[in-house]
Motif scaffolding. Structure first.
Motif: not given
Length: 122
Positions: A57-66, A68-75, A112-116
């Motif tokens: 959820v953090v990338p919704a507020f701070y785009k440079p951390l985007a 993290l979304v696919p990384l978190a989903a894969v984990l 993960a696929y969608g965000r990557y």
């Protein structure tokens, strides 16, 4: 597609946070097929799950951390697949938990696929 991915990501983050809280309050012995997981690893998984929930959820507020979304989903998907393998190896004949974990893993793979690949960094 971006809205669908964000909705799924937020729901997955809530699911993961609740799972982490559940792990803090329940022993790994409460799920017989996961009984082989040492208690320290069980607790460490809670911490990783909290970090993954934040990473979704953090990338919704701070785009440079985007990233993290696919990384978190894969984990999270890896954890769900590991639970499924442990369930199979344990010889437990109930398929309910494994189906649940595989559905969550599939949702994680889609996010993960969608965000990557589909809508990266949106």
């Amino acid at each position: 597609m971006n809205i669908v991915l964000w909705v799924l990501g937020v729901l997955l983050a809530l699911h993961t946070a609740v799972g982490a809280a559940w792990k803090f309050t329940n022993s790994e012995q409460s799920v017989p097929s996961l009984n082989v997981i040492p208690h320290g690893v069980w607790m460490a998984m809670s911490g990783v799950e909290i970090l993954c929930a934040i990473g979704l959820v953090v990338p919704a507020f701070y785009k440079p951390l985007a990233f993290l979304v696919p990384l978190a989903a894969v984990l999270i998907a890896i954890e769900m697949l590991a639970f499924s393998v442990l369930h199979l190896v344990s010889g437990d004949s109930t398929m309910g938990p494994m189906v649940y974990w595989l559905v969550v893993a599939a949702i994680c793979a889609f996010i993960a696929y969608g965000r990557y690949a589909l809508t990266p960094f949106s």
